[in-house]
Structures are given as C-alpha cells and as structure tokens.
Scaffold this active site. Sequence first.
Site, mmCIF file in Angstrom:
data_model
loop_
_atom_site.group_PDB
_atom_site.id
_atom_site.type_symbol
_atom_site.label_atom_id
_atom_site.label_comp_id
_atom_site.label_asym_id
_atom_site.label_seq_id
_atom_site.Cartn_x
_atom_site.Cartn_y
_atom_site.Cartn_z
ATOM 1 N N GLY A 75 14.434 11.661 -28.027
ATOM 2 C CA GLY A 75 15.293 11.585 -29.204
ATOM 3 C C GLY A 75 14.480 11.173 -30.414
ATOM 4 O O GLY A 75 13.693 10.223 -30.339
ATOM 5 N N GLY A 77 16.026 11.508 -33.838
ATOM 6 C CA GLY A 77 16.930 11.272 -34.960
ATOM 7 C C GLY A 77 17.964 10.229 -34.566
ATOM 8 O O GLY A 77 17.630 9.139 -34.125
ATOM 9 N N GLU A 168 23.656 20.475 -30.117
ATOM 10 C CA GLU A 168 22.574 21.084 -30.889
ATOM 11 C C GLU A 168 22.766 22.584 -31.109
ATOM 12 O O GLU A 168 21.811 23.335 -31.262
ATOM 13 C CB GLU A 168 21.237 20.819 -30.185
ATOM 14 C CG GLU A 168 20.978 19.370 -29.841
ATOM 15 C CD GLU A 168 20.914 18.445 -31.066
ATOM 16 O OE1 GLU A 168 20.945 18.952 -32.212
ATOM 17 O OE2 GLU A 168 20.827 17.225 -30.883
#
Length: 219
Positions: A75, A77, A168
Amino acid sequence: LLQQAKVMVPKARALTHFLAFASSRSSMAASMAAMSASASGAAMDGEWDEAAGVWRGNRAVDAGVEVPDPLVIFGYGSLCWRPEPSFGEGASYPCRVSGWGRFFAQRSTDHRGTPKSPGLVATMLSDAQLEAIGLREAGVPPSSTIGMGYEIATESAEGVLADLDFREKGGYTREVVLVQPLAGGEPVKALLYSATPDNPNFDKTMLDPDAVRDDSLFC
C-alpha cells in the site's frame, strides 16, 4: 397400435421434460461459471467504460501477473493508514520498493470525483514507464518509495483480491514488485495496483513541475 400409442405418448412427454430440465441445468451452470469467473479476479481485457470512467466489469486489470503466494499487498496511498477490513489481523510493516515512484497523476471518477469532474489520486509508476514517456533519463539512480506491506492469510486472499480489484477499477492494473522491509530481512514479493500511463484517466500534466501552480488542474 392404439395401445402402443398410449404407451409411447407418456414416454415422449417424459423425454421432453428431461431434455428441457437438462438444458436448463446446463444453462444455469454456464451462467454460474461466467459469474464466478467475473467475480474471481481482475479484468483481463482492459476495456474502458468511458461514461463511468472505470474499467469495464468494475475491476482492475489483471495483466497476467502471478499473484504472490503467500499474498502480500503493498500500500502506498490511503492503504498506509486505512487498510481494507478484509486484510484481517495479519502482519503489517513499513517497506520500500526500488525502481518505482509515487505520483498524484491519476484522475478519479469514483473515489475523489465524478465522471464530469474527476478528482486526483495517487499512482505508482516504474522508472521504465517514466523513461518510456520521456519523463526520466536513463542511467540516473533508481526511484524509491516507502509504503506498507500487508500479509494476507491464505483463507482471506480471494476476498482481499476481489475487494481491491473493485476498489482500483478506475484505471489501475495489478503489478508484482519486490519490497524490502525496513526492519531488515529478505525482500518479499508483493502485489501493488498501478495506474499506468496508458490508462485513459492518467494525467501526464501532473508530472510537470509547474503543474501545481495551475489551480485549474485540480478542479
């Protein structure tokens, strides 16, 4: 002959019912298989839904990468401070990936905006991708990005992938990278989601050092 006809009619009706039932079962099985294939992983074709501003099928692109086993998610963000609930209670740790940089260069129609007014979110781009679009010179030291690694239990992996593929869907593609835990130890294969320069929501202008001076780019 009349007696034979009386015997044959019920048999014919039974055969008709059986064939109809078998056809129904076959159609149902095919439909369920298609639904399962659609839900089980990321999209393979990368077709774009221009009206919605996301990949068709509402999931990220697979790109044919081999998902790490055991599964580790990188990860970079919001996942750094707000991991998905489906991640569970597995180990997590700060880690570094080399050869990749983090950029706010992806327009978003689902997380930070709408199709008519896209917002801006982060993506990871490899040094090779940046060189290919003329935004990095070959031979300079590799980029480096620190994020979080999340170890996913085997029994949770399928659900986590489904959650992330949906999350996403706005232009991202699965990628596999080597991450180095900051505490030391061996590098680990991890899955990250990258909005690559060839996706329709990629905003190359945001990689211009002068872009931040133009407030209209953020509207």
